[in-house]
Design an enzyme around this catalytic site. Sequence first.
Site, PDB file in Angstrom:
ATOM      1  N   LYS A   1     -29.826 -76.161 -39.987  1.00 34.96           N
ATOM      2  CA  LYS A   1     -28.637 -76.669 -39.300  1.00 34.96           C
ATOM      3  C   LYS A   1     -27.502 -75.664 -39.372  1.00 34.96           C
ATOM      4  CE  LYS A   1     -25.158 -80.339 -39.386  1.00 34.96           C
ATOM      5  NZ  LYS A   1     -24.790 -81.683 -39.868  1.00 34.96           N
TER       6      LYS A   1
ATOM      7  N   HIS B   1     -66.465 -77.583 -12.799  1.00 31.83           N
ATOM      8  CA  HIS B   1     -65.338 -78.404 -12.342  1.00 31.83           C
ATOM      9  C   HIS B   1     -65.294 -79.740 -13.070  1.00 31.83           C
ATOM     10  CE1 HIS B   1     -64.158 -75.440  -9.478  1.00 31.83           C
ATOM     11  NE2 HIS B   1     -65.281 -75.539  -8.779  1.00 31.83           N
TER      12      HIS B   1
END
Length: 529
Positions: free
Chosen positions: A153, A291
């Site tokens: 932070k 596919h």
Amino acid sequence: MLDEGAEVTVVAAAGEVQIRRALLSVSDKTGIAEFARGLAELGIEIVSTGGTMGALEDAGVPVRSISDLTGFPEIMDGRVKTLHPKLYAGLLAVRSDEAHMQAADEHEIEFVDLVCVNLYPFERTASMRGVTDATVIENIDIGGPTMIRAAAKNYAFAAPIVSPESYDAVLAELKEFDCRLSLPTRESLAAEAFAYTARYDTAIARWFQEKREDFPPLVVRAFEKVLELPYGENPHQRGAYYSQVGARTHVLSMVSQLGGKELSYNNLLDLDSARSLMSEFQVPACVIVKHNNPCGVAVAPGALEAYQRAFACDPMSAFGGVIVLNRRVDRALAEALVEQFIEVLFAPGYDEGALEVLASKPNMWVLDDRERRSAATGDRALRQLDGGMLVQDRDADLEEPSAMEVVSERRPAEAERSELDFAWKVCKHVRSNAIVLTRDLATIGIGAGQMSRVDAVRLAIEKAQSTLHGAVMASDAFFPFPDGPQLAIEAGITAIIQPGGSVRDMDVVDAVDEADAAMVFTSRRHFRH
């Protein structure tokens, strides 16, 4: 090097703070002694805790205890050692704020400029067989995440380090820039730190959730990048592959690439489908996927014959496909494989002679599967939607033959029943609407992804490369009308397996009986959209 003497509290602009004091507290001690020694040689004071402090002292690195910094002892078997305002004031002070600096002077706060912390091994502990809840809970780190988040932070004035892979780069920058880390470096370290604690909290939340309910109000998962992909589904889309944190296995776990270029997005989709289908078989088998649909599947006494029979199902569609085998590849099989164009070859080992042959195809991805673990039971299947996600149980198992019902007047012969079981296994992995035609434990026609079930039957018949006389058919869901089975029977099909459940089931069964064919109801469908 830093001058010796008392610490002076001064207002500083973001990014201009010199690293004077570092707190090191790590569970993974890889490289920590060398990193601490490098910091100490730059004149940076080392503060540490518990086992890390002992490791540094053993390595001859000068170190100060956290208790000396806070004025409070480590208590409760180490559960409380860093949770103290003197430490967090030293981490969180905004050093460009005069009021913060005055408070620091008033309370004799010593600033901590760098935090090197990694956490208790919660994920590893929770995944151990037979581990008790008490042991898992003891591996929930409290002080570590708090220190990391505080430094992250306040990255404008402090630096969090959570990975041993960062040690060398951080030391190099400190040496080059008089014990300073650039603001971009700190911001990058902060981003890594927050992702690290998020992953940790996700693992803990998931452990608690899965003890209580299957579909909790909040689903939390974390994923880590495994591969950068050359592109996504299409060349204009970017792509990457991530594995789910905490998953026992994933599609590339314990997999080595022995040849070929970069794997693509579509390769991985097809490989995942092929591996899923292969998991249905214990005997030698071959699965060919194109596919995201199987275009050839066969079992046989040996891998070479399984490949040849799977390839024969649809040689045109198999061109450029993904081939998965569940037996080692020997030279004879490799020589058969290189006669075709294959995108990806996946098998549990390769003979030396086989690799020599496969090397003649430098663009073929050759993957060596060393994964012997099975996926965790009960894991959920996730599918992302626009702004949301669908979650469901995996369609992992198949019905036992004893639970199925013969609904036709003629019962399937023993050979037909074995064939139906094989066809049903394959059908479960074909995109809906799905029709699978098989004979002699090999697919001979597959109709996939059709909007109409009767069209799926037509497609499967049209794609058959050999006569359908004596073959069987599997359908992933019920037939709404008799037309699909009638087409198949006219083409030579003698037995059919399907879930049943249509309001016209009796019409379908009557059509089968009229042709003296056999039909089995499984009472469970296997849609795959």
